[in-house]
Design a protein around this motif. Structure first.
Motif, PDB file in Angstrom:
ATOM      1  N   VAL A   1       0.741  -1.184   0.023  1.00  8.68           N
ATOM      2  CA  VAL A   1      -0.078   0.003  -0.035  1.00  8.68           C
ATOM      3  C   VAL A   1       0.897   1.198  -0.024  1.00  8.68           C
ATOM      4  O   VAL A   1       1.632   1.576   1.046  1.00  8.68           O
ATOM      5  N   LEU A   2       0.723   1.852  -1.136  1.00  7.45           N
ATOM      6  CA  LEU A   2       1.651   3.188  -1.321  1.00  7.45           C
ATOM      7  C   LEU A   2       0.981   4.488  -0.552  1.00  7.45           C
ATOM      8  O   LEU A   2       1.683   5.283   0.006  1.00  7.45           O
ATOM      9  N   ALA A   3      -0.461   4.455  -0.680  1.00  4.18           N
ATOM     10  CA  ALA A   3      -1.075   5.636  -0.122  1.00  4.18           C
ATOM     11  C   ALA A   3      -2.454   5.259   0.165  1.00  4.18           C
ATOM     12  O   ALA A   3      -3.207   4.482  -0.376  1.00  4.18           O
ATOM     13  N   SER A   4      -3.302   5.986   0.672  1.00  2.00           N
ATOM     14  CA  SER A   4      -4.749   5.706   0.790  1.00  2.00           C
ATOM     15  C   SER A   4      -5.339   6.962   1.267  1.00  2.00           C
ATOM     16  O   SER A   4      -4.869   8.098   1.638  1.00  2.00           O
ATOM     17  N   GLY A   5      -6.732   7.187   0.684  1.00  3.69           N
ATOM     18  CA  GLY A   5      -7.579   8.253   0.804  1.00  3.69           C
ATOM     19  C   GLY A   5      -8.763   7.944   1.224  1.00  3.69           C
ATOM     20  O   GLY A   5      -9.287   6.703   1.595  1.00  3.69           O
ATOM     21  N   GLU A   6      -9.806   8.679   0.958  1.00  5.69           N
ATOM     22  CA  GLU A   6     -11.348   8.340   1.559  1.00  5.69           C
ATOM     23  C   GLU A   6     -11.763   7.641   0.542  1.00  5.69           C
ATOM     24  O   GLU A   6     -12.243   7.958  -0.648  1.00  5.69           O
ATOM     25  N   GLY A   7     -12.084   6.330   0.894  1.00  7.71           N
ATOM     26  CA  GLY A   7     -12.519   5.302  -0.363  1.00  7.71           C
ATOM     27  C   GLY A   7     -11.764   4.592  -1.246  1.00  7.71           C
ATOM     28  O   GLY A   7     -12.234   4.004  -2.029  1.00  7.71           O
TER      29      GLY A   7
ATOM     30  N   ILE B   1       0.779  -0.351 -10.524  1.00  8.83           N
ATOM     31  CA  ILE B   1       0.172   0.293  -9.564  1.00  8.83           C
ATOM     32  C   ILE B   1      -1.294   0.315  -9.970  1.00  8.83           C
ATOM     33  O   ILE B   1      -1.424   1.004 -10.986  1.00  8.83           O
ATOM     34  N   LEU B   2      -2.147  -0.071  -8.711  1.00  9.41           N
ATOM     35  CA  LEU B   2      -3.597   0.228  -9.114  1.00  9.41           C
ATOM     36  C   LEU B   2      -4.163   1.190  -7.908  1.00  9.41           C
ATOM     37  O   LEU B   2      -3.903   1.119  -6.915  1.00  9.41           O
ATOM     38  N   ALA B   3      -5.235   1.656  -8.405  1.00 12.16           N
ATOM     39  CA  ALA B   3      -6.054   2.455  -7.337  1.00 12.16           C
ATOM     40  C   ALA B   3      -7.215   1.368  -7.137  1.00 12.16           C
ATOM     41  O   ALA B   3      -7.965   0.987  -8.017  1.00 12.16           O
ATOM     42  N   VAL B   4      -7.865   1.363  -5.854  1.00 15.47           N
ATOM     43  CA  VAL B   4      -8.546   0.061  -5.464  1.00 15.47           C
ATOM     44  C   VAL B   4      -9.496   0.712  -4.572  1.00 15.47           C
ATOM     45  O   VAL B   4      -9.263   1.751  -3.515  1.00 15.47           O
ATOM     46  N   ARG B   5     -10.794   0.411  -4.797  1.00 15.04           N
ATOM     47  CA  ARG B   5     -11.915   0.893  -3.733  1.00 15.04           C
ATOM     48  C   ARG B   5     -12.629  -0.215  -3.540  1.00 15.04           C
ATOM     49  O   ARG B   5     -13.167  -1.050  -4.353  1.00 15.04           O
ATOM     50  N   GLU B   6     -12.846  -0.502  -2.367  1.00 16.46           N
ATOM     51  CA  GLU B   6     -13.500  -1.786  -1.710  1.00 16.46           C
ATOM     52  C   GLU B   6     -15.124  -1.318  -1.689  1.00 16.46           C
ATOM     53  O   GLU B   6     -15.564  -0.266  -1.224  1.00 16.46           O
ATOM     54  N   PHE B   7     -16.144  -2.559  -1.746  1.00 19.55           N
ATOM     55  CA  PHE B   7     -17.351  -2.394  -1.730  1.00 19.55           C
ATOM     56  C   PHE B   7     -17.713  -3.697  -1.285  1.00 19.55           C
ATOM     57  O   PHE B   7     -17.476  -4.869  -1.675  1.00 19.55           O
ATOM     58  N   PRO B   8     -19.164  -3.875  -0.377  1.00 17.09           N
ATOM     59  CA  PRO B   8     -19.476  -5.023   0.131  1.00 17.09           C
ATOM     60  C   PRO B   8     -20.685  -5.549  -0.795  1.00 17.09           C
ATOM     61  O   PRO B   8     -21.169  -5.009  -1.804  1.00 17.09           O
ATOM     62  N   GLY B   9     -21.152  -6.882  -0.365  1.00 15.72           N
ATOM     63  CA  GLY B   9     -22.268  -7.365  -1.234  1.00 15.72           C
ATOM     64  C   GLY B   9     -21.790  -8.227  -2.322  1.00 15.72           C
ATOM     65  O   GLY B   9     -21.001  -8.793  -2.527  1.00 15.72           O
TER      66      GLY B   9
END
Length: 485
Positions: free
Chosen positions: A279-285, A386-394
């Motif tokens: 994990v290189l960086a993280s932001g809101e979401g 390098i990927l930008a990743v956003r998690e979601f449930p369901g």
């Protein structure tokens, strides 16, 4: 209930019942959102209590010495035992100081971080007992939180505000509540399509297409099935005989099976090999991850269009592709080599391309088994990226994927360090086995990103103006009047 129960332990008194919320609002009918929140609260508490009961008295029950040690730590005082008769062995107990182990949550962290221990399926009995002690010590803060949430829900009728007070962002309880909300929304989206008469009829005729070939009636071979069952029974008999001669190996297999069963409640499963990333960086979401190279086996997900809706099309395509890849890694390849299951399952979404891929174990990255000729499977080597990743449930429905795409693009638009390389190329990562509870499932949408200075903006090419040809239409001549004879 837990705090009142602590009153039975020497040295701890239950807090007085001081939680009184004046209700001045007139009676109101409970809305669907309110019932949903109440259900989420009940589910969270139930899961925690079931976990405690299951660990203290179920198949994962600790030894008597460990249980006694934990309650000695909770009580904060030595436990007096009766004098034993001659010849009776005494169980050695190591008394732990009540301050020997710190709580999961720091003093500045919300008490909900400590309460998350009851939802964590991997928490030990000692961790749960310590969590109970910490919650008791912070009972005043807990009461204030419950009072504020009740006032927001009943007096102000602010259900969203009450949820934010009870379940702060980042806690496991909040993930459970958000997962329940997401599943309800996703079911409401796909249910109308699946209940159409044409869709149900098409589903009945196409069910066999998504089954493995061994279960397809058109390719059913009774002799082959019986032979396969006989070989499996023979292998199982050999394993049982080997286990009888090696009890340690049998114990390890039982522990592995029990650990795998806990994946029902895990957001991220254990016991599966996964690609390595940092994990290189993280932001809101979102997160920015750098992945190491790995190998995948991919197959297309496109089938002929039918009379059914997009939801059923997606389910049919996914099931067929999954079964094709599962057959390959479980030994249906030219070398008859079986491989271990990995995570996550990837879906590539690009213009004109929609395919599913399984990550191959690292031991097969260089020398991969050859797929059967009739199977449309391609082996691909994924480079470091390098990927930008956003998690979601369901569930990863088509509408949910499009919504998460837009959210990820919006979140990355203001990122000063990384930018999306191609806004039309995305991948969906699904981490859980099929039997994981839907609201606990971990799905991710991701796309390739580059440092801001390396992104090449597309150059707009001026197109020549198109001049519409002028069409001259001659006016029709009026017919001449016929001369009279």
């Amino acid at each position: 209930t837990i705090l009142v129960g602590l009153g039975q332990i020497p040295g701890i008194r239950p807090p007085p019942p001081t939680l009184v919320v004046p209700v001045r609002s007139p009676p109101m009918r409970l809305s669907r959102a309110y019932r949903s929140n109440v259900l989420a609260v009940g589910l969270s508490v139930s899961l925690g209590l079931l976990a405690v009961v299951g660990i203290l008295s179920g198949p994962f029950a600790p030894r008597s010495s460990e249980r006694l040690q934990g309650f000695a730590s909770l009580a904060g005082r030595p436990i007096r035992t009766a004098r034993l008769a001659p010849g009776v062995r005494q169980i050695p107990v190591r008394l732990v100081s009540p301050r020997a182990e710190s709580s999961e949550a720091s003093p500045k962290a919300p008490w909900q971080n400590t309460a998350d221990t009851f939802i964590n399926i991997d928490a030990t009995p000692e961790e749960r007992i310590q969590a109970v002690r910490t919650l008791f010590e912070r009972r005043t803060e807990l009461q204030d939180t419950l009072r504020s949430a009740a006032e927001a829900a009943i007096q102000k009728r602010d259900l969203e505000g009450a949820k934010n007070i009870l379940y702060p962002t980042g806690t496991e309880a909040r993930r459970v509540v958000d997962g329940l909300d997401a599943v309800q929304r996703q079911v409401r989206e796909i249910l109308p399509e699946l209940t159409k008469p044409d869709t149900l009829k098409e589903l009945q005729t196409r069910t066999t297409d998504s089954l493995p070939r061994s279960f397809n009636p058109d390719s059913f071979n009774a002799t082959k099935v019986i032979s396969g069952l006989q070989s499996e029974i023979q292998e199982l008999t050999q394993e049982i005989q080997a286990a009888q001669s090696n009890p340690e190996k049998l114990r390890e297999r039982i522990e592995a099976a029990l650990d795998e069963s806990k994946n029902v409640f895990r957001r991220t499963p254990t016991g599966l090999e996964m690609p390595n990333y940092t994990v290189l960086a993280s932001g809101e979401g979102f997160e920015i991850r750098e992945y190491d190279p790995y190998t995948v086996a991919a197959t297309p997900m496109t089938t002929a269009a039918g009379a059914y809706g997009d939801a059923l099309q997606s389910v049919t395509d996914s099931g067929k592709a999954f079964n094709t890849l599962a057959s390959y890694i479980f030994g249906q390849n030219q070398e008859k080599t079986a491989m271990a299951m990995t995570a996550p399952v990837e879906m590539t979404l690009e213009p004109g391309v929609k395919e599913m891929a399984f990550v191959l174990p690292s031991e097969f990255s260089e020398k991969t088994p050859t797929p059967e000729m009739e199977e449309n499977i391609t082996i691909k080597r994924m480079p470091s990226q390098i990927l930008a990743v956003r998690e979601f449930p369901g569930f990863a429905t088509d509408k949910e994927i499009e919504s998460q795409k837009a959210a990820l693009i919006g979140a990355m638009a203001s990122n000063p360090d990384y930018a999306i390389a191609d806004a039309t190329s995305f991948r969906v990562l699904q981490w859980n086995p099929p039997y994981t509870l839907p609201w606990l499932r971990r799905n991710e949408i991701c796309t390739k990103v580059l440092p801001v200075g390396q992104v090449v903006e597309p150059v707009a090419v001026a197109t020549p103006a198109v001049v519409e040809p002028v069409v001259v239409v001659e006016a029709e001549k009026e017919p001449e009047e016929e001369e009279e004879d």
